[in-house]
Each structure stands twice: as C-alpha cells, then as structure tokens.
Design a protein around this motif. Sequence first.
Motif, PDB file in Angstrom:
ATOM      1  N   ASP A   1      -2.368   9.021   8.955  1.00  0.00           N
ATOM      2  CA  ASP A   1      -2.327   9.583   7.613  1.00  0.00           C
ATOM      3  C   ASP A   1      -3.754   9.828   7.137  1.00  0.00           C
ATOM      4  O   ASP A   1      -4.587   8.929   7.185  1.00  0.00           O
ATOM      5  CB  ASP A   1      -1.625   8.598   6.685  1.00  0.00           C
ATOM      6  CG  ASP A   1      -1.414   9.134   5.303  1.00  0.00           C
ATOM      7  OD1 ASP A   1      -1.565  10.351   5.108  1.00  0.00           O
ATOM      8  OD2 ASP A   1      -1.088   8.337   4.411  1.00  0.00           O
ATOM      9  N   LEU A   2      -4.039  11.027   6.694  1.00  0.00           N
ATOM     10  CA  LEU A   2      -5.381  11.362   6.232  1.00  0.00           C
ATOM     11  C   LEU A   2      -5.505  11.329   4.707  1.00  0.00           C
ATOM     12  O   LEU A   2      -6.544  11.685   4.172  1.00  0.00           O
ATOM     13  CB  LEU A   2      -5.785  12.743   6.751  1.00  0.00           C
ATOM     14  CG  LEU A   2      -5.843  12.860   8.273  1.00  0.00           C
ATOM     15  CD1 LEU A   2      -6.171  14.280   8.678  1.00  0.00           C
ATOM     16  CD2 LEU A   2      -6.861  11.900   8.843  1.00  0.00           C
ATOM     17  N   GLN A   3      -4.468  10.886   4.015  1.00  0.00           N
ATOM     18  CA  GLN A   3      -4.521  10.809   2.565  1.00  0.00           C
ATOM     19  C   GLN A   3      -5.269   9.562   2.125  1.00  0.00           C
ATOM     20  O   GLN A   3      -5.312   8.557   2.822  1.00  0.00           O
ATOM     21  CB  GLN A   3      -3.119  10.766   1.979  1.00  0.00           C
ATOM     22  CG  GLN A   3      -2.346  12.047   2.123  1.00  0.00           C
ATOM     23  CD  GLN A   3      -0.968  11.928   1.506  1.00  0.00           C
ATOM     24  OE1 GLN A   3      -0.385  10.858   1.517  1.00  0.00           O
ATOM     25  NE2 GLN A   3      -0.471  13.028   0.984  1.00  0.00           N
ATOM     26  N   SER A   4      -5.846   9.643   0.950  1.00  0.00           N
ATOM     27  CA  SER A   4      -6.518   8.499   0.365  1.00  0.00           C
ATOM     28  C   SER A   4      -5.546   7.770  -0.556  1.00  0.00           C
ATOM     29  O   SER A   4      -4.893   8.380  -1.392  1.00  0.00           O
ATOM     30  CB  SER A   4      -7.733   8.969  -0.438  1.00  0.00           C
ATOM     31  OG  SER A   4      -8.291   7.885  -1.138  1.00  0.00           O
ATOM     32  N   HIS A   5      -5.437   6.477  -0.375  1.00  0.00           N
ATOM     33  CA  HIS A   5      -4.544   5.669  -1.203  1.00  0.00           C
ATOM     34  C   HIS A   5      -5.356   4.698  -2.055  1.00  0.00           C
ATOM     35  O   HIS A   5      -4.927   3.583  -2.316  1.00  0.00           O
ATOM     36  CB  HIS A   5      -3.554   4.906  -0.322  1.00  0.00           C
ATOM     37  CG  HIS A   5      -2.699   5.791   0.512  1.00  0.00           C
ATOM     38  ND1 HIS A   5      -1.681   6.546  -0.006  1.00  0.00           N
ATOM     39  CD2 HIS A   5      -2.711   6.071   1.833  1.00  0.00           C
ATOM     40  CE1 HIS A   5      -1.100   7.232   0.944  1.00  0.00           C
ATOM     41  NE2 HIS A   5      -1.716   6.962   2.086  1.00  0.00           N
ATOM     42  N   SER A   6      -6.525   5.133  -2.482  1.00  0.00           N
ATOM     43  CA  SER A   6      -7.402   4.259  -3.243  1.00  0.00           C
ATOM     44  C   SER A   6      -7.033   4.267  -4.726  1.00  0.00           C
ATOM     45  O   SER A   6      -6.272   5.108  -5.195  1.00  0.00           O
ATOM     46  CB  SER A   6      -8.850   4.686  -3.063  1.00  0.00           C
ATOM     47  OG  SER A   6      -9.011   6.004  -3.533  1.00  0.00           O
TER      48      SER A   6
ATOM     49  N   SER B   1       3.311   4.556   8.746  1.00  0.00           N
ATOM     50  CA  SER B   1       1.925   4.910   9.053  1.00  0.00           C
ATOM     51  C   SER B   1       1.517   4.331  10.409  1.00  0.00           C
ATOM     52  O   SER B   1       2.276   3.596  11.045  1.00  0.00           O
ATOM     53  CB  SER B   1       0.986   4.388   7.975  1.00  0.00           C
ATOM     54  OG  SER B   1       0.931   2.980   8.011  1.00  0.00           O
TER      55      SER B   1
ATOM     56  N   LYS C   1       0.836  -1.203   0.000  1.00  0.00           N
ATOM     57  CA  LYS C   1       0.000   0.000   0.000  1.00  0.00           C
ATOM     58  C   LYS C   1       0.866   1.247   0.000  1.00  0.00           C
ATOM     59  O   LYS C   1       1.904   1.289   0.669  1.00  0.00           O
ATOM     60  CB  LYS C   1      -0.886  -0.010   1.252  1.00  0.00           C
ATOM     61  CG  LYS C   1      -1.850   1.135   1.354  1.00  0.00           C
ATOM     62  CD  LYS C   1      -2.561   1.099   2.686  1.00  0.00           C
ATOM     63  CE  LYS C   1      -2.021   2.216   3.511  1.00  0.00           C
ATOM     64  NZ  LYS C   1      -2.729   2.516   4.707  1.00  0.00           N
ATOM     65  N   ASP C   2       0.453   2.272  -0.732  1.00  0.00           N
ATOM     66  CA  ASP C   2       1.176   3.541  -0.719  1.00  0.00           C
ATOM     67  C   ASP C   2       1.125   4.139   0.679  1.00  0.00           C
ATOM     68  O   ASP C   2       0.078   4.201   1.305  1.00  0.00           O
ATOM     69  CB  ASP C   2       0.551   4.543  -1.698  1.00  0.00           C
ATOM     70  CG  ASP C   2       0.791   4.164  -3.143  1.00  0.00           C
ATOM     71  OD1 ASP C   2       1.733   3.383  -3.393  1.00  0.00           O
ATOM     72  OD2 ASP C   2       0.050   4.636  -4.010  1.00  0.00           O
ATOM     73  N   GLY C   3       2.252   4.580   1.186  1.00  0.00           N
ATOM     74  CA  GLY C   3       2.296   5.222   2.492  1.00  0.00           C
ATOM     75  C   GLY C   3       2.214   4.265   3.663  1.00  0.00           C
ATOM     76  O   GLY C   3       1.939   4.686   4.783  1.00  0.00           O
TER      77      GLY C   3
END
Length: 73
Positions: A63-68, A28, A22-24
Amino acid sequence: RINVNEVKFHNEKLKDNSFLAKDGAVGSYGHKAYNDFVTTRGKDFRAQKTKKKRGSYRGGKIDLQSHSIKFED
C-alpha cells in the motif's frame, strides 16, 4: 505518576497502538507478518524473523497510501 483518567488524546486513533488499529492494516503487506509474529515472544522472535527472510515469504499488497495523523501547531 500519570493519572490515566486525566490523559487527553489529540486524536482518538492514538488510544490504540496495535497494528490492526491502523487504517488499511487488514489485507496489507504487513498483515500476514502480523499474524505470523503476534504470538512470537522473546528470543524466538529473532529466529522466526530470520526464517521468514530466508524463505519465499509473500505478504499482501503493498500500500502506497499514507495513514499518518496530522498534528496542528
């Protein structure tokens, strides 16, 4: 049966379903939990999970970013 050689992926990221792909993932909040639980199997997993919930468990940064992955119709 499914012939593995004929399977086509929409995105190359979908080939690996592990946490580290997964990215990030590294650094995390879930990375520390991954390291703790990756070797835990079977009924011991529930006991370890309960122990972590009771203690003062501190993971990494949230982390509040979306990695979808965006699928197009």
